[in-house]
Structures are given as C-alpha cells and as structure tokens.
Enzyme design. Structure first.
Site, mmCIF file in Angstrom:
data_model
loop_
_atom_site.group_PDB
_atom_site.id
_atom_site.type_symbol
_atom_site.label_atom_id
_atom_site.label_comp_id
_atom_site.label_asym_id
_atom_site.label_seq_id
_atom_site.Cartn_x
_atom_site.Cartn_y
_atom_site.Cartn_z
ATOM 1 C CG ASP A 206 25.950 -21.388 29.304
ATOM 2 O OD1 ASP A 206 24.836 -21.450 28.754
ATOM 3 O OD2 ASP A 206 26.152 -20.839 30.410
ATOM 4 C CD GLU A 236 23.265 -19.762 25.334
ATOM 5 O OE1 GLU A 236 22.060 -19.734 25.640
ATOM 6 O OE2 GLU A 236 24.175 -19.709 26.189
ATOM 7 C CG ASP A 319 18.394 -21.806 27.164
ATOM 8 O OD1 ASP A 319 18.196 -21.992 28.382
ATOM 9 O OD2 ASP A 319 19.518 -21.809 26.649
#
Length: 486
Positions: A206, A236, A319
């Site tokens: 992340d 990410e 997201d």
C-alpha cells in the site's frame, strides 16, 4: 527475476468484509455480532458487514470455476476500520475475519486448489489503536516509541482535525511510521517475514511511494525473498514505476495505466468521465485505436520484459468506481474490456463482483456486499471471463508473448503476440458497427495460411500478407491462430 508462477496467474481481488459471511468450523465458529449492517444495504463509510476469511474458504471452488488462480486480499490484520488499512496489530488477523486460524486454513485450502494468496501490506502508516502509537499517546515525550512516528509537538491532538504528527494525507486516524528509525524499521520488516510461516505467496504494498526510501524497499525485498524466493512483491504505484522496477525493489506494480488505456478505447463516448475523474483513476479519455496502441507500447517499453509480463494489470479496484458503472451499464463493452485485458502482456486482475456485473460509484459504494443471488448475475460476462481465462491458460503465447502492433484505425485495433515460433493475432472491434477484417500481418504468418478465431470458431484467410474475410461483430474480440491447409 520475477516469480515464474505470476506470469500464469489470473488474480481475483477480495475486500474481505464484503465478500461473504462464512460460518467457520464447529471448533472455531465465526463470531456473531449484532452490529453488522444488512448485507444488501447500501454500504456506509464506517459500517461493517461481517464478511470473513471463512466465507472466502467456502467460495474457493466458485473462485476457481470463474478462472482465477490467485487471490489478492485487502488488509486482514486487526483494525478499527472495515477496510483494515488502520492496522492495530500486524501479527494478528482480525478476529472478526476469523483470526490467524482462518488465514492458515485459507492458505492451505487455496494451495490445494493451486490458488496463490497475496496479502496487502500497509507499512507506511498504522491506526491510532496500534500499541506503539497508544504508548506514545499516553506517555508523550517519555515514550520509547516517540521516534517511531513523526511528532511535531505535544499534545498529539490525535482526535482533532489538526493533529501534531505526520499522518497519511493529514488524516489523524493514520499516523505515519518513521521508517528511518532502526527499531521501527526492524519491526515492519519482521512483519513482512512473519506471515510466510503461514505459506503466503507475496505482498501487495500500500502506498509504497510514500516511504520515500529505496533502501527500505531493497531490504524489504532481500528479507522477503529469503523467506520465499518465489514471493510476489507488487506495489501500488498509479503511474510511471521505473524507479521501483529495476530488479532490486518490486517485481511489479498495479498497472492502472494499462487499464485506463483499455477503458479509453472500449468506453468511447459511453465513459462516465466525471465519475472516474473524482476517483483514483483520474481523468479518463476516449481513445482511438492508434492512441490506445501508443499508450500500450509506451508501457511495454518502459520496463524490463520480466516486469512487463508480471504487472498486475487492473482496470478497477476498491479505490475506484466499478467498471460496470464507469461504462454506464453497457455489458457488451464490459465484456470487451475484460476480453482485451486477458490478451495483453501482464497478469489480469478482477475486482470481486465485477465478474457478475456489480455496479458501484465512489467509496464506499464500490465496496458493496458481494452479490450472491445468481438470478441477478450477468451470465454472459461470467462466460467471457471463464473463456478468456481458459484460453490464456491454454496458450503460452498470451502469457509470455511479445506485443506487436499491426493495425489501428478509429475503434479497430489489431496486434500480434509472439513467443518463439508461435504467434496469435488479436483483433478488437470497439465500435458499434461490424468490421470486415482486412489487416496487414507484417510477416507474422506465412502467406496462404488458413486462420481460425479460437473464441468463435470462425474462419479467416491469410492472403498476400493480409488477414481478411473475418467478420467481427460490434464490441467484440477475436484471437486468430493459423491452421495448416489440407
């Protein structure tokens, strides 16, 4: 080198709280809570629906039947948030999800089906309930964990809008770790190592760009690969990832730029650009075939081919709004977008529920409870995904082959995938009119070969260096392979 298994993978992303409520075994049943939201109710920012890892285990056969052989799980560790990016204990799977026992069983059951399991690692920040931050909150300057965080001054004001410490996007709920502190650094790296005892197959990282320290990620890679040389490390990173894909940090990244290129070509005037613009996807553009190809070739040329074939190719996720909503419910366009995803270099990745045509706007609407009423499933979409996954698994050229542009005009795109002596030609009709194919082959196949579309069984001809006579219906795709003439 990147892990060999990844190139053969088709990932299914699961948001555990929203996938399925499982009962668990009699010896360790799932906890029953009265505070869960109704499964079918509109999700709220703070609400929990009660999905757990037992529910994932119960649906592993379903997952496998849909053509997926790898799982990417959103965070599963103890947390005060339904998405669990607010980690409170990195060594404990959230009891609401079934605890460490459920993860151990999930990995075992998945591996028995040749399904890999990748966890979500949130190492840039934690939640306010994390033991080190709580110690700091109680003891302030006297706490031995003071340097684990970026403290501006005391009191911390942890429950005000303007906290006195660094936090992810200035959100006081997410205090940022100080990874320059040796003790904090060792703690996080030990977390990365620990879960390989449970047999996990890698980490999705992340916001790794916010740990602006390449040496941290180099050490992370060394420690992880020592535990499992075939572990997958995927970051990410939403745009150019050259810095992290030099072979010493990540194996791959979440390839949103490729997803945006697909959506731009397939979506055309149907794209809900306003919906996308207010999300992580940013500004989506309608693209002609040449513009789409140019973006794809740019992506494939940026990185080493090992990284290209290991990229986590993704169009939508937790997201972003869901693809069904971005394409305004056009099932034929959604089918084409996913079919195209499976023909390009890299690893196809599908967000839970997208395979059945779930809709969803901005967070938290894109995190609805999984739709388990089969009467509401988009069966044609499911068949497309199953067919494309099966084709990809049967053709090594679709997993390893180089990309070669052949033709692009308006909504018509053609390219070849070539691996060794094997080549296939992919033709895409992203327009509302039928397309009679007549495209140059640029030496991909010898002249005079017969060709067949492996998806529909329709025949085409190779004449004078051109593929011709194949009719491609609106919003459809063909994968052509030659057949020896009688």
């Amino acid at each position: 080198m990147t892990p060999e298994w990844v190139k053969d993978a088709v990932f299914y992303q699961i948001f555990p709280d929203r996938f399925r409520i499982g009962e668990g075994p009699p010896a360790n049943p799932a906890p029953v809570h009265s505070g869960f939201e109704a499964w079918d109710a509109k999700p709220t920012l703070r609400g929990f629906k009660g999905g757990n890892l037992w529910g994932v285990i119960e649906k592993l056969d379903y997952i496998q039947e849909q053509g997926f052989n790898a799982l990417y799980l959103c965070p599963i560790f103890s947390s005060t948030a339904n998405h669990r990016y607010h980690t409170s204990d990195y060594f404990q799977v959230d009891p609401v999800l079934g605890g460490n026992t459920a993860l151990h069983r999930l990995v075992e059951e998945a591996h028995q089906r040749d399904i890999r399991v990748v966890l979500d690692g949130v190492f840039n920040h934690c939640g306010r309930a994390h033991f080190a931050f709580q110690h700091l909150l109680e003891n302030e300057a006297a706490s031995p964990y003071r340097d684990w965080f970026h403290v501006y001054r005391f009191p911390l004001n942890a429950y005000s809008k303007h906290a006195n410490y660094a936090a992810w996007w200035n959100n006081p709920e997410l205090p940022k770790f100080n990874t320059a502190n040796p003790e904090c650094r060792e703690y996080l790296l030990s977390v990365a190592e620990y879960w390989f005892k449970y047999g996990i197959d890698g980490w999705r990282l992340d916001v790794p760009n916010e740990i602006d320290d390449d040496n941290f990620w180099r050490e992370f890679r060394r420690r992880v690969k020592a535990q499992n040389p075939q572990a997958y490390i995927v970051g990410e990173i939403w745009d150019d990832a050259s810095r992290w894909l030099q072979g010493d940090q990540f194996d791959a990244v979440m390839n949103y730029p490729l997803g945006r290129a697909i959506l731009g070509l397939v979506g055309g005037d149907t794209l809900d650009k306003d919906l996308a613009a207010r999300s992580g996807l940013g500004r989506l553009e309608s693209l002609g075939a040449m513009a789409c190809n140019n973006r794809l070739e740019d992506l494939f040329g940026r990185y080493d081919w090992e990284a290209v074939t290991s990229q986590m190719n993704i169009m939508t996720s937790h997201d972003t709004p869901r693809i069904f909503s971005i394409l305004r419910g056009s099932i034929e366009r959604v089918q084409l977008a996913f079919a195209m995803l499976f023909t390009l270099p890299g690893v196809p990745t599908v967000y839970y529920g997208d395979e059945v045509g779930m809709a969803g706007g901005h967070d938290p609407d894109n995190r609805r409870g999984m739709l388990w009423d089969e009467a509401l499933w988009q069966k044609p979409l499911m068949r497309t995904l199953q067919q494309m996954s099966s084709l990809r698994q049967s053709l090594p050229v679709l997993r390893y082959g180089r990309y070669h542009y052949l033709y692009g005009q308006d909504g018509h795109l053609a390219f070849a995938r070539t691996h060794g002596q094997c080549s296939v030609v992919v033709t895409i009709n992203a327009s509302p009119e039928s397309w009679r194919i007549d495209i140059p082959l640029h030496g991909v196949w010898p002249r005079g070969e017969q060709a067949v579309d492996l998806l529909s069984g329709k025949a085409g001809r190779c004449v004078g260096g051109y593929l011709e006579d194949g009719i491609l219906e609106p919003f459809s795709l063909a994968v052509w392979q030659t057949q020896e003439q009688d």
